[in-house]
Scaffold this active site. Structure first.
Site, PDB file in Angstrom:
ATOM      1  N   ARG A 132       4.436   3.483  -2.796  1.00 54.51           N
ATOM      2  CA  ARG A 132       5.349   3.092  -1.725  1.00 54.51           C
ATOM      3  C   ARG A 132       6.682   3.792  -1.961  1.00 54.51           C
ATOM      4  NH1 ARG A 132       1.508   1.683   0.735  1.00 54.51           N
ATOM      5  NH2 ARG A 132       0.938  -0.406   1.400  1.00 54.51           N
ATOM      6  N   GLU A 167       9.669   5.376   6.382  1.00 52.10           N
ATOM      7  CA  GLU A 167       8.599   6.051   7.133  1.00 52.10           C
ATOM      8  C   GLU A 167       8.590   5.629   8.597  1.00 52.10           C
ATOM      9  OE1 GLU A 167       5.599   5.803   3.334  1.00 52.10           O
ATOM     10  OE2 GLU A 167       4.789   5.277   5.287  1.00 52.10           O
ATOM     11  N   HIS A 205       1.962  10.015   4.501  1.00 51.58           N
ATOM     12  CA  HIS A 205       1.245   8.800   4.087  1.00 51.58           C
ATOM     13  C   HIS A 205      -0.256   8.913   4.434  1.00 51.58           C
ATOM     14  CE1 HIS A 205       1.801   4.250   3.210  1.00 51.58           C
ATOM     15  NE2 HIS A 205       0.587   4.650   2.856  1.00 51.58           N
TER      16      HIS A 205
HETATM   17  C1  8YV Z   1      -2.621   2.762   4.736  1.00 54.50           C
HETATM   18  C2  8YV Z   1      -1.917   2.136   2.356  1.00 54.50           C
HETATM   19  O1  8YV Z   1      -1.943   3.907   5.170  1.00 54.50           O
HETATM   20  O2  8YV Z   1      -3.766   0.883   1.643  1.00 54.50           O
HETATM   21  C3  8YV Z   1      -2.547   1.025   1.622  1.00 54.50           C
HETATM   22  O3  8YV Z   1      -1.815   0.266   0.976  1.00 54.50           O
HETATM   23  O4  8YV Z   1      -0.785   2.414   2.186  1.00 54.50           O
HETATM   24  C4  8YV Z   1      -2.729   2.984   3.281  1.00 54.50           C
HETATM   25  O5  8YV Z   1      -4.024   3.130   2.866  1.00 54.50           O
HETATM   26  C5  8YV Z   1      -1.890   1.574   5.286  1.00 54.50           C
HETATM   27  O6  8YV Z   1      -2.585   0.392   5.089  1.00 54.50           O
HETATM   28  C6  8YV Z   1      -1.622   1.728   6.789  1.00 54.50           C
HETATM   29  O7  8YV Z   1      -2.806   1.729   7.506  1.00 54.50           O
END
Ligand code: 8YV
Length: 322
Positions: free
Chosen positions: A232, A261, A279
């Protein structure tokens, strides 16, 4: 049987919509122009929320929906959902662990290789005709036998460790606790950074890890150090990172996640020693399908059996599973 009213936050795939169609009436939150009105209309009926790691559950929605029983999130990271609050209200929260471990680890390795071997610049060398005009592309740096640091040795961290062993890496890590393995544990992110050539960040987001990587950690990583962030944006002090890259305090960075983001600071966009991706850690058709299926399975299972497949740890701890 009447369908359950589901509040959909963020996008879902057609396959997910199909899988939910028989059992759920989907109310779209973000597409609605008048969200207040939408919630007021359905406040008593909404039983479940489907969201993702990015949107989580905004605007105190959990507090305002008296009939809410479950939040199912399409992603492993759930820092945008207040899981402790959910538990206090007996609301189950689920996420999608494991099914994305390989994909996110691959993204981390992709960024590392692309930085060390100057992939973006090499591509440009061919496209701009430099190969013909200037000759051979400048030599790059090997990924073999590097000291690799992993900040957060959870499921994805372990998967990254397995992959870097194939490059004869010496694996170092920092996690909340020392693990039973052959990797070298360090008591702090700073100690870890001091001892490695490349630092992979794959710790969960949220308040506990906010700015865990600060100016002092970056300084410890050093002038030839490379930082890869696939967790993150909040885990790194982004301002300190920009400064460290501008002043040569660290060598390079591969970043898949950012503080605000999808807005990415121009300073980062203008740096040649940085690779940026939007991302996409888990973003392949195959892995997103597996994540989508698990997100739906958690909802379907909850209303069929009272049990879910992958609750977040807070829900397990407080034993709110029905
Ligand atoms: C996805 C993520 O982009 O699983 C996560 O924590 O950051 C990513 O796989 C997110 O859930 C948005 O769809």
């Amino acid at each position: 049987m009447p369908k359950h009213k589901l509040l959909q936050i963020g996008d879902i795939t057609p396959r997910m919509a199909n899988r939910l169609a028989d059992n759920f009436d989907i109310i779209e939150y973000f597409r609605s122009v008048d969200k207040k009105k939408l919630i007021a209309e359905h406040v008593k009926e909404i039983e479940c929320i489907l969201t993702d790691g990015h949107w989580g559950v905004p605007d105190n929605l959990m507090e305002r929906l008296p009939n809410l029983k479950i939040v199912s999130s399409y992603g492993v990271g759930y820092d945008a959902i207040d899981a402790n609050f959910a538990v206090s209200k007996n609301i189950t929260v689920t996420h999608t662990p494991d099914v994305l471990n390989d994909e996110v680890a691959d993204t981390a390795i992709m960024l590392w290789l692309a930085i060390y071997r100057n992939l973006i610049q090499a591509d440009q060398w061919v496209r701009t005709g430099n190969w013909e005009k200037e000759g051979a592309f400048p030599l790059s740096k090997t990924v073999q036998k590097q000291k690799v640091g992993i900040l957060g040795l959870g499921r994805i961290g372990e998967t990254i460790a397995k992959r870097v062993k194939a490059f004869d890496a010496e694996v170092h890590y920092h996690s909340r606790s020392k693990k039973n393995n052959n990797y070298q544990f360090h008591a702090s992110p700073k100690e870890l950074a001091k001892n490695v050539d490349v630092l992979f960040i794959i710790t969960p987001g949220g308040n506990e890890t906010k700015h865990l990587v600060d100016a002092s950690v970056l300084k410890a990583l050093g002038t030839s150090g490379t930082l890869i962030n696939i967790s993150r944006g909040s885990v790194i002090d982004e301002k300190a990172l920009i400064k460290a890259l501008q002043t040569g305090t660290i060598g390079a960075a591969g970043l898949d996640v950012f503080d605000a983001e999808p807005v990415v600071p121009n300073e980062l966009k203008n740096m040649p020693n940085v690779i940026l991706t939007p991302h996409v850690g888990s973003a392949t058709n195959e892995t997103r399908q597996a994540m989508g299926d698990l997100t739906c399975d958690n909802l379907l299972s909850f209303f069929k059996t009272g049990q879910v497949l992958t609750p977040v740890p807070e829900c397990l701890k407080l034993n709110v599973q029905r």
